[in-house]
Structure formats: C-alpha cells, structure tokens
Motif scaffolding. Sequence first.
Motif, PDB file in Angstrom:
ATOM      1  N   ARG A 107       0.860  -1.179   0.000  1.00 31.39           N
ATOM      2  CA  ARG A 107       0.000   0.000   0.000  1.00 31.39           C
ATOM      3  C   ARG A 107       0.894   1.226   0.000  1.00 31.39           C
ATOM      4  O   ARG A 107       2.103   1.134   0.234  1.00 31.39           O
ATOM      5  CB  ARG A 107      -0.889  -0.001   1.240  1.00 31.39           C
ATOM      6  CG  ARG A 107      -1.890  -1.149   1.219  1.00 31.39           C
ATOM      7  CD  ARG A 107      -2.612  -1.248   2.513  1.00 31.39           C
ATOM      8  NE  ARG A 107      -3.719  -0.293   2.520  1.00 31.39           N
ATOM      9  CZ  ARG A 107      -4.722  -0.354   3.369  1.00 31.39           C
ATOM     10  NH1 ARG A 107      -4.754  -1.287   4.298  1.00 31.39           N
ATOM     11  NH2 ARG A 107      -5.683   0.523   3.313  1.00 31.39           N
ATOM     12  N   HIS A 108       0.298   2.402  -0.212  1.00 32.90           N
ATOM     13  CA  HIS A 108       1.072   3.652  -0.275  1.00 32.90           C
ATOM     14  C   HIS A 108       1.741   4.001   1.044  1.00 32.90           C
ATOM     15  O   HIS A 108       2.718   4.744   1.060  1.00 32.90           O
ATOM     16  CB  HIS A 108       0.171   4.812  -0.696  1.00 32.90           C
ATOM     17  CG  HIS A 108      -0.455   4.593  -2.024  1.00 32.90           C
ATOM     18  ND1 HIS A 108      -1.684   5.078  -2.353  1.00 32.90           N
ATOM     19  CD2 HIS A 108      -0.023   3.926  -3.116  1.00 32.90           C
ATOM     20  CE1 HIS A 108      -1.991   4.724  -3.588  1.00 32.90           C
ATOM     21  NE2 HIS A 108      -0.994   4.028  -4.062  1.00 32.90           N
ATOM     22  N   ASP A 109       1.230   3.461   2.142  1.00 36.58           N
ATOM     23  CA  ASP A 109       1.844   3.756   3.441  1.00 36.58           C
ATOM     24  C   ASP A 109       2.947   2.760   3.794  1.00 36.58           C
ATOM     25  O   ASP A 109       3.522   2.819   4.867  1.00 36.58           O
ATOM     26  CB  ASP A 109       0.790   3.778   4.547  1.00 36.58           C
ATOM     27  CG  ASP A 109       0.073   2.447   4.726  1.00 36.58           C
ATOM     28  OD1 ASP A 109       0.405   1.461   4.028  1.00 36.58           O
ATOM     29  OD2 ASP A 109      -0.830   2.386   5.575  1.00 36.58           O
ATOM     30  N   GLU A 145       2.540  -0.546   4.023  1.00 38.08           N
ATOM     31  CA  GLU A 145       2.017  -1.791   4.577  1.00 38.08           C
ATOM     32  C   GLU A 145       2.023  -2.872   3.495  1.00 38.08           C
ATOM     33  O   GLU A 145       1.507  -2.667   2.393  1.00 38.08           O
ATOM     34  CB  GLU A 145       0.590  -1.606   5.091  1.00 38.08           C
ATOM     35  CG  GLU A 145      -0.016  -2.892   5.620  1.00 38.08           C
ATOM     36  CD  GLU A 145      -1.492  -2.768   5.986  1.00 38.08           C
ATOM     37  OE1 GLU A 145      -2.051  -3.785   6.437  1.00 38.08           O
ATOM     38  OE2 GLU A 145      -2.076  -1.695   5.815  1.00 38.08           O
ATOM     39  N   PHE A 181      -0.695  12.949   4.154  1.00 37.57           N
ATOM     40  CA  PHE A 181       0.438  12.074   3.867  1.00 37.57           C
ATOM     41  C   PHE A 181       1.712  12.834   4.224  1.00 37.57           C
ATOM     42  O   PHE A 181       1.984  13.899   3.681  1.00 37.57           O
ATOM     43  CB  PHE A 181       0.412  11.695   2.384  1.00 37.57           C
ATOM     44  CG  PHE A 181       1.144  10.443   2.068  1.00 37.57           C
ATOM     45  CD1 PHE A 181       0.622   9.209   2.420  1.00 37.57           C
ATOM     46  CD2 PHE A 181       2.349  10.473   1.415  1.00 37.57           C
ATOM     47  CE1 PHE A 181       1.293   8.042   2.130  1.00 37.57           C
ATOM     48  CE2 PHE A 181       3.032   9.308   1.112  1.00 37.57           C
ATOM     49  CZ  PHE A 181       2.501   8.094   1.474  1.00 37.57           C
ATOM     50  N   SER A 182       2.502  12.304   5.120  1.00 35.98           N
ATOM     51  CA  SER A 182       3.649  13.033   5.669  1.00 35.98           C
ATOM     52  C   SER A 182       4.976  12.542   5.089  1.00 35.98           C
ATOM     53  O   SER A 182       5.048  11.463   4.494  1.00 35.98           O
ATOM     54  CB  SER A 182       3.682  12.861   7.189  1.00 35.98           C
ATOM     55  OG  SER A 182       4.080  11.546   7.520  1.00 35.98           O
ATOM     56  N   ASP A 223       5.648   9.137   6.250  1.00 34.18           N
ATOM     57  CA  ASP A 223       4.951   8.113   5.471  1.00 34.18           C
ATOM     58  C   ASP A 223       5.737   7.770   4.209  1.00 34.18           C
ATOM     59  O   ASP A 223       5.849   6.604   3.833  1.00 34.18           O
ATOM     60  CB  ASP A 223       3.542   8.583   5.086  1.00 34.18           C
ATOM     61  CG  ASP A 223       2.634   8.774   6.273  1.00 34.18           C
ATOM     62  OD1 ASP A 223       2.730   7.982   7.236  1.00 34.18           O
ATOM     63  OD2 ASP A 223       1.827   9.721   6.256  1.00 34.18           O
ATOM     64  N   ARG A 224       6.273   8.785   3.557  1.00 33.06           N
ATOM     65  CA  ARG A 224       7.063   8.558   2.336  1.00 33.06           C
ATOM     66  C   ARG A 224       8.314   7.728   2.639  1.00 33.06           C
ATOM     67  O   ARG A 224       8.661   6.817   1.901  1.00 33.06           O
ATOM     68  CB  ARG A 224       7.483   9.888   1.716  1.00 33.06           C
ATOM     69  CG  ARG A 224       6.346  10.642   1.115  1.00 33.06           C
ATOM     70  CD  ARG A 224       6.797  11.928   0.445  1.00 33.06           C
ATOM     71  NE  ARG A 224       5.636  12.705   0.082  1.00 33.06           N
ATOM     72  CZ  ARG A 224       4.819  12.407  -0.919  1.00 33.06           C
ATOM     73  NH1 ARG A 224       5.056  11.358  -1.669  1.00 33.06           N
ATOM     74  NH2 ARG A 224       3.777  13.157  -1.180  1.00 33.06           N
ATOM     75  N   ARG A 281       8.750   5.651   5.178  1.00 30.36           N
ATOM     76  CA  ARG A 281       8.324   4.294   5.530  1.00 30.36           C
ATOM     77  C   ARG A 281       8.006   3.496   4.268  1.00 30.36           C
ATOM     78  O   ARG A 281       8.388   2.338   4.119  1.00 30.36           O
ATOM     79  CB  ARG A 281       7.112   4.346   6.463  1.00 30.36           C
ATOM     80  CG  ARG A 281       6.672   2.991   6.946  1.00 30.36           C
ATOM     81  CD  ARG A 281       5.537   3.003   7.969  1.00 30.36           C
ATOM     82  NE  ARG A 281       4.571   4.057   7.819  1.00 30.36           N
ATOM     83  CZ  ARG A 281       4.479   5.133   8.615  1.00 30.36           C
ATOM     84  NH1 ARG A 281       5.315   5.286   9.617  1.00 30.36           N
ATOM     85  NH2 ARG A 281       3.559   6.045   8.409  1.00 30.36           N
ATOM     86  N   PHE A 282       7.323   4.140   3.302  1.00 29.33           N
ATOM     87  CA  PHE A 282       7.006   3.468   2.051  1.00 29.33           C
ATOM     88  C   PHE A 282       8.283   3.099   1.292  1.00 29.33           C
ATOM     89  O   PHE A 282       8.425   1.974   0.814  1.00 29.33           O
ATOM     90  CB  PHE A 282       6.114   4.336   1.148  1.00 29.33           C
ATOM     91  CG  PHE A 282       5.972   3.739  -0.213  1.00 29.33           C
ATOM     92  CD1 PHE A 282       5.095   2.690  -0.430  1.00 29.33           C
ATOM     93  CD2 PHE A 282       6.767   4.162  -1.263  1.00 29.33           C
ATOM     94  CE1 PHE A 282       5.004   2.088  -1.679  1.00 29.33           C
ATOM     95  CE2 PHE A 282       6.687   3.573  -2.507  1.00 29.33           C
ATOM     96  CZ  PHE A 282       5.791   2.533  -2.715  1.00 29.33           C
TER      97      PHE A 282
END
Length: 148
Positions: free
Chosen positions: A89-91, A93, A127-128, A131-132, A134-135
């Motif tokens: 997923r974009h996050d 996960e 979206f922080s 988050d980027r 982590r992705f």
Amino acid sequence: MTLYVDADACPVKAECIRTAERHGVAVKLVCNGGIRPSPHPLVETVFVPEGPDAADRWIAGRAGAGDVVVTADIPLAARCLAAGTLVLRHDGEALTTANIGNVLATRDLMADLRAADPFRPGGGRAFSPRDRARFASALDTALRRARR
C-alpha cells in the motif's frame, strides 16, 4: 521483475521511481491519464481507457510471481496476491495472503458505515514525509524479496 504502480492518485510515484532505479527494475505507471510521462529509461507510463477499474484490470492481467505492485485498491491487491505478486500500500504496509481477508472485510465494513451515515466525516490524515520514508523502506525490502 517489474514494479507495477496503480498511478492514479498515487502519492509515492517519485519514491517508486527512485527505489526501482537503485535496483535496476522496470516500472510501469498505469493510469487513466492526468500524469506526465517520465523520461526515465526504466519507466513506462501506460495509459488505459477511461472507466472504472481499467487500470486495475491491466495490472492484474500482467503482474505475477516475482513482480511488485503498489496500490491502494484492495480488490486489485487480492487479485495480485492470488497471482503470487508482492503488494504494498502507499503507506508501506505489505498486503499478504495472511492479512488480505481482514483488509477486504474492513474495507467492506467501512463502505457500509459510510453508506448508512452520509454525514459521517471522512478522510484521513495528511500524507507526511515520514509516510514517504516508511514506504520507500518497505519498497526497498519488497524489491529485494522479489529478486529471490
């Protein structure tokens, strides 16, 4: 190995390209339009016809074992997992055969709740940069796993 990105409304296209470049992996950005094609030699922008789920059908028809798919679309993720594809997923996960059932059930429950109360506030947090990051880390890991 190919990295397929469900690119319509994808907030991490740049991270996908940078990470795939480090790994030397081809990228297919699949969309209905509205994004500028990348000049990068590893990146192909695929424009599919307008219509619901056209990009999803294109990706699901091509992605298989050894590939990685980036999407927020849960039914597409389920179809790709059935074909042996790694899905993120974009996050960041990872969606797997072990958790996709719960994710599909939660998606359906939330759709029912939204339909029952149209005035229920929706949306999530912004979206922080975290988050980027982590992705990007999760994609790096997924691409290394797909190589094996």
